[in-house]
Motif scaffolding. Structure first.
Motif, short mmCIF file in Angstrom:
data_model
loop_
_atom_site.label_atom_id
_atom_site.label_comp_id
_atom_site.label_asym_id
_atom_site.label_seq_id
_atom_site.Cartn_x
_atom_site.Cartn_y
_atom_site.Cartn_z
N GLU A 1 1.14 -1.26 -0.07
CA GLU A 1 -0.10 0.09 0.04
C GLU A 1 1.15 1.42 -0.05
N LEU A 2 1.89 1.15 0.73
CA LEU A 2 3.07 2.34 0.54
C LEU A 2 3.28 2.66 -0.68
N SER A 3 3.70 1.65 -1.32
CA SER A 3 4.30 1.65 -2.90
C SER A 3 3.17 2.33 -3.73
N ARG A 4 1.96 1.69 -3.46
CA ARG A 4 0.80 2.02 -4.26
C ARG A 4 0.25 3.58 -4.24
N ARG A 5 0.08 3.78 -2.78
CA ARG A 5 -0.35 5.13 -2.65
C ARG A 5 0.55 6.45 -2.84
N PHE A 6 1.84 6.08 -2.47
CA PHE A 6 2.93 7.28 -2.75
C PHE A 6 3.99 6.98 -3.74
N GLY A 7 4.12 5.77 -4.35
CA GLY A 7 4.88 5.61 -5.17
C GLY A 7 6.43 5.38 -4.61
N PHE A 8 6.40 5.08 -3.35
CA PHE A 8 7.59 4.76 -2.53
C PHE A 8 8.38 3.48 -3.11
#
Length: 281
Positions: free
Chosen positions: A71-78
């Motif tokens: 979710e951190l990758s999905r939401r913020f592109g991290f």
């Protein structure tokens, strides 16, 4: 709400059953929602407040099966690296990441989940923009080393968002001795004074401390998930039917599920108080 119970005063029968207060009015007030926040949305909002750009390096400590890393990758592109010590969680994370490669390849490309522990991170010093650590450190006895590792790997000005359960003075020593060993929880790691001493001793600063008490559990009840109500029902059944449960599932399962169920109930009745710490390096 304070974590220390107020002194109790003995009341007369007239105080208790007289006209001291209106029962219906009190009940009506208690039926009014306090607009509890969603725990995960609150945590993600705190991440958003850090203002980090896409591509920032994030470390998910205690990633379990990778749900929050995804979710951190999905939401913020991290770019997210999760670390997790439990083999079953790692295997499930690998399976779910493989599925994500097919469904959301761009999200999956920014995530990896490795074996690791909070007390010995493999990341280079000063390499991480943000640490995400949710509901993990109760299983870590050496908080001092864990927070020192957080400080080491964070870049100057980096942030950590840490969700941590704490015990209140309403929880008795006897309850702690009964509850924590079967779930692999270290009693000292629920002590807010020790937690905060370990944070500051590591050279980190507490930028925010949000005490949630039973808020997330209220939200669950009001959303109809009713996880705490269900757990309370389970506790009653397990206490009345211990022998049959143990015979069917074993002592380890019985003791763990009983502790896990009380975990939610105890937040509702003030024995446990989850906190969110936003830390800065």
């Amino acid at each position: 709400m304070t974590d220390t119970p107020a002194p109790r005063v003995f009341r007369s029968m007239d105080d208790v059953y007289g006209d001291t207060f209106d029962d219906d009015e009190v009940e009506a007030a208690l039926n009014e929602s306090l607009s509890p926040r969603s725990l995960n949305e609150l945590l993600f909002d705190l991440v958003a407040e850090a203002g980090l750009p896409p591509g920032s390096t994030v470390l998910d400590v205690g990633a379990r099966e990778g749900r929050h890393s995804f979710e951190l990758s999905r939401r913020f592109g991290f770019t997210v690296r999760g670390v997790e010590p439990v083999r079953r969680h790692l295997d499930n994370a690998a399976r779910d990441l493989a599925a994500l490669v097919v469904e959301e390849p761009e999200v999956a490309a920014r995530v990896r989940i490795d074996e690791g522990v909070a007390e010995k991170l493999a990341d280079p010093s000063g390499s991480v923009d943000l640490i995400w650590c949710k509901d993990v450190l109760v299983h870590v006895e050496d908080l001092e080393t864990a927070f020192a590792e957080f400080r080491r790997v964070l870049k100057p000005g980096g942030r950590a968002v840490v969700y941590q359960m704490t015990a209140t003075d309403w929880l008795t020593p006897a309850e702690a001795a009964f509850m924590w060993p079967p779930a692999g929880i270290h009693a000292g790691s629920l002590d807010p004074q020790r937690i905060e001493a370990a944070i500051t001793g590591a050279g980190l600063t507490v930028a925010q401390c949000i005490q949630l008490h039973g808020e997330a559990r209220e939200r669950s009840e009001e959303d109809g998930v009713a996880s705490s109500s269900k757990q309370l029902l389970w506790v009653s059944r397990m206490l009345r039917n211990r022998e049959a449960f143990v015979e069917r599932f074993g002592t380890v399962a019985y003791e763990y599920v009983l502790t896990d169920s009380l975990w939610g109930v105890y937040q509702m009745i003030g024995k446990l108080n989850p906190r969110i710490y936003v830390l800065s390096a």
